[in-house]
Design an enzyme around this catalytic site. Structure first.
Site, PDB file in Angstrom:
ATOM      1  N   PRO A   1     -30.605  36.857 -21.123  1.00  0.00           N
ATOM      2  CA  PRO A   1     -30.337  36.220 -22.466  1.00  0.00           C
ATOM      3  C   PRO A   1     -29.672  37.049 -23.375  1.00  0.00           C
ATOM      4  O   PRO A   1     -30.329  37.756 -24.201  1.00  0.00           O
ATOM      5  CB  PRO A   1     -31.717  35.487 -22.658  1.00  0.00           C
ATOM      6  CG  PRO A   1     -32.603  36.560 -22.355  1.00  0.00           C
ATOM      7  CD  PRO A   1     -31.881  36.961 -20.857  1.00  0.00           C
TER       8      PRO A   1
ATOM      9  N   ASP B   1     -30.249  42.189 -24.667  1.00  0.00           N
ATOM     10  CA  ASP B   1     -30.884  41.464 -23.611  1.00  0.00           C
ATOM     11  C   ASP B   1     -32.209  40.942 -24.332  1.00  0.00           C
ATOM     12  O   ASP B   1     -33.252  41.686 -24.798  1.00  0.00           O
ATOM     13  CB  ASP B   1     -31.220  42.245 -22.407  1.00  0.00           C
ATOM     14  CG  ASP B   1     -31.779  41.385 -21.426  1.00  0.00           C
ATOM     15  OD1 ASP B   1     -32.461  40.333 -21.992  1.00  0.00           O
ATOM     16  OD2 ASP B   1     -31.783  41.975 -20.273  1.00  0.00           O
ATOM     17  N   HIS B   2     -32.332  39.648 -24.736  1.00  0.00           N
ATOM     18  CA  HIS B   2     -33.664  39.122 -25.433  1.00  0.00           C
ATOM     19  C   HIS B   2     -34.801  39.365 -24.881  1.00  0.00           C
ATOM     20  O   HIS B   2     -35.916  39.035 -25.434  1.00  0.00           O
ATOM     21  CB  HIS B   2     -33.332  37.649 -25.939  1.00  0.00           C
ATOM     22  CG  HIS B   2     -33.974  37.310 -27.119  1.00  0.00           C
ATOM     23  ND1 HIS B   2     -34.997  37.996 -27.925  1.00  0.00           N
ATOM     24  CD2 HIS B   2     -33.395  36.552 -28.389  1.00  0.00           C
ATOM     25  CE1 HIS B   2     -35.131  37.400 -29.256  1.00  0.00           C
ATOM     26  NE2 HIS B   2     -34.274  36.735 -29.312  1.00  0.00           N
ATOM     27  N   ARG B   3     -35.009  39.430 -23.529  1.00  0.00           N
ATOM     28  CA  ARG B   3     -36.175  39.764 -22.822  1.00  0.00           C
ATOM     29  C   ARG B   3     -36.646  41.121 -23.107  1.00  0.00           C
ATOM     30  O   ARG B   3     -37.950  41.154 -23.066  1.00  0.00           O
ATOM     31  CB  ARG B   3     -35.825  39.890 -21.361  1.00  0.00           C
ATOM     32  CG  ARG B   3     -35.339  38.524 -20.762  1.00  0.00           C
ATOM     33  CD  ARG B   3     -35.069  38.659 -19.353  1.00  0.00           C
ATOM     34  NE  ARG B   3     -33.777  39.515 -19.225  1.00  0.00           N
ATOM     35  CZ  ARG B   3     -33.359  39.588 -17.925  1.00  0.00           C
ATOM     36  NH1 ARG B   3     -33.907  39.194 -16.854  1.00  0.00           N
ATOM     37  NH2 ARG B   3     -32.423  40.784 -17.918  1.00  0.00           N
TER      38      ARG B   3
END
Length: 501
Positions: free
Chosen positions: A299, A473-475
């Site tokens: 994401p 990377d939003h994770r």
């Protein structure tokens, strides 16, 4: 058999799956010593020189230039002079029987016809029913659940026949389930799978109708003959070891009148060509697969900042004028600043393992630098950027770019890294965003430095401003964390003397 040795495609990197032979440096019948250059093999990123792993005599070249084999595939055979050709053929036959090389090197000739045994338009057989001569035992039927290491062709066949791949033991590399494993499991359980229908070839006057599957021919010649509808029995074998080669098929093509006549050719020449078809090379395929997976699975979110680089440009000019052996670029400063900022915000200096869902945090900043090549993109790594001087960073970047453009990078020089810098400023691009290069979790897109009006102390003054965009990377990285990294980067870039101490 102990005197026969296979020369295989080695695994030069963690992500390497296959290699393409580009040129042979040793001919058949030639002796070689351990360490001698045998051939060149192109991977998805670079061209490697294959050195002989042992002393020997090259008796048979199996993979011709242009042929692609998986890791572990047989490139050639070394054997003593006392070993007969029949023994070599027996050795190669035993190697071809292993499922992995057969599937990867010749999917169109091995797996595809078998996978197409059940017509595409027909529904999958229900338990206890048959399709033609295909009968899948109830013990194997069901939907595959969970992750199974399987070849694409075997997966397609299992879906068509409603076979649970979890009930089949794979015999390929690392336990991979192949089409041959599916067939063997069905037969062992008392079932059967219909034999593939012969290819539908156009009928030509005077063409031999005899089965040509046993005719000794090169893979290229066999594929070409199949596409043209030419029986290999109608081709005069002039290739090495009496095999039918591409030139023989082309000669048969002319004999059967499949070549465009000169009048037709001249007519076609007058018609303007509207497009050209260009096949993906191995590097472009690898780039497409990796970035598609990254864009789809990670994401992405983006943060943009403007950096004033007037002080940086002044320091660069002073250093380049003072130290003749050093020629720093703006990109060298950016790479060094990223290394310093990563140490100040270590939560960004990480890799994310998709399989284990674990984050690896690194002690040093290994900054990858995107390099554009005619065939694609590669990201060599400046190791321990945080510990290097600006001169060392500049020298390392120049060396890596030179190697990248000549195709001589070693796998460890472009695999890994904790962060990537992609700079299009030299092309006049003001701002852009980049796709994250896994297993990294962030990438910095750098635009061109341009003169812009800036308000300082209530007055409008000209400043050289450079726009950067951080893709995260939003994770792993949240917005505040990404903003903290950009703040540190801005501090180092706008006060470049900090990078000298």
């Amino acid at each position: 058999m102990s005197e026969i040795n296979a020369i295989e495609v080695p695994k030069w990197g963690l992500s390497m799956e296959e290699g393409t032979v580009t040129v042979w440096r040793v001919s058949e019948g030639t002796s070689f010593r351990k360490g001698d250059l045998l051939c060149e093999v192109e991977t998805s990123k670079i061209t490697n020189e294959l050195e002989a792993p042992f002393d020997g005599l090259l008796r048979r070249i199996v993979a011709q230039p242009g042929e692609t084999l998986p890791v572990g595939g047989v490139l050639a055979v070394s054997a003593a002079e006392t070993v007969s050709d029949a023994e070599i053929e027996e050795f190669l036959s035993s190697r071809r029987a292993t499922p992995v090389p057969a599937e990867v090197t010749a999917p169109a000739e091995a797996d595809a016809p078998e996978a197409a045994a059940t017509p595409a338009a027909a529904p999958a057989p229900k338990p206890g029913t048959s399709s033609g001569s295909t009968l899948v035992p109830e013990s194997l039927q069901g939907e595959t659940s969970g992750e199974v290491f399987v070849t694409p062709h075997a997966l397609k066949l299992a879906e068509k026949l409603t076979i649970d791949l979890g009930k089949i033991t794979g015999t390929g590399r690392a336990g991979r389930v192949s089409v041959e494993d599916v067939h063997a499991a069905v037969r062992s359980a008392g079932g059967s799978i219909a034999a593939p229908a012969p290819p539908d070839r156009p009928k030509m006057p005077g063409r031999t109708l005899q089965d040509d599957s046993e005719v000794d021919a090169t893979p290229v010649a066999r594929r070409l003959a199949g596409n043209l509808g030419i029986n290999l029995h109608d081709c005069r074998a002039t290739g090495s070891r009496g095999r039918v080669c591409e030139a023989d098929v082309r000669e048969a093509e002319r004999k059967f009148g499949l070549v465009t006549t000169s009048a037709e050719a001249s007519s076609d020449a007058e018609t303007p060509v509207e497009f050209e078809t260009v096949a993906f090379d191995s590097m472009r395929k690898a780039i497409g697969q990796r970035l598609q997976a990254s864009k789809r699975g990670a994401p992405h979110f983006r943060l943009t900042a403007d950096l004033e680089i007037d002080d940086l440009l002044a320091l660069r000019k002073q250093i380049n004028a003072t130290v003749p052996s050093v020629k720093l670029s703006v990109n060298d400063f950016i790479v060094k600043a990223c290394g310093a900022a990563l140490l100040r915000v270590p939560e960004v200096n990480v890799q994310f393992d998709e399989q284990t869902q674990l984050v690896r945090r690194y002690t040093h900043a290994d900054v990858s630098v995107a390099v554009a090549l005619p065939s694609g993109l590669i990201t060599p790594i400046v190791r321990k950027t945080d510990t290097r001087s600006l001169a060392s960073v500049s020298e390392e970047v120049h060396s890596l770019v030179t190697k990248a453009k000549s195709g001589t990078l070693a796998p460890e020089e472009f695999q890994g890294g904790t962060f990537t810098v992609s700079n299009l400023g030299m092309h006049g691009v003001r701002a852009f965003d980049a796709i994250i290069n896994p297993p990294q979790v962030a990438i910095l897109a750098v635009g061109a430095g341009t003169q812009r009006p800036v308000v300082a102390n209530g007055e409008v003054v000209p400043r050289t401003v450079l726009t950067v965009t951080l893709s995260c990377d939003h994770r792993v990285i949240d917005g505040a964390l990404g903003a903290s990294f950009l703040a540190e980067l801005k501090r180092f870039v706008e006060s470049p003397a900090l990078m000298l101490v």
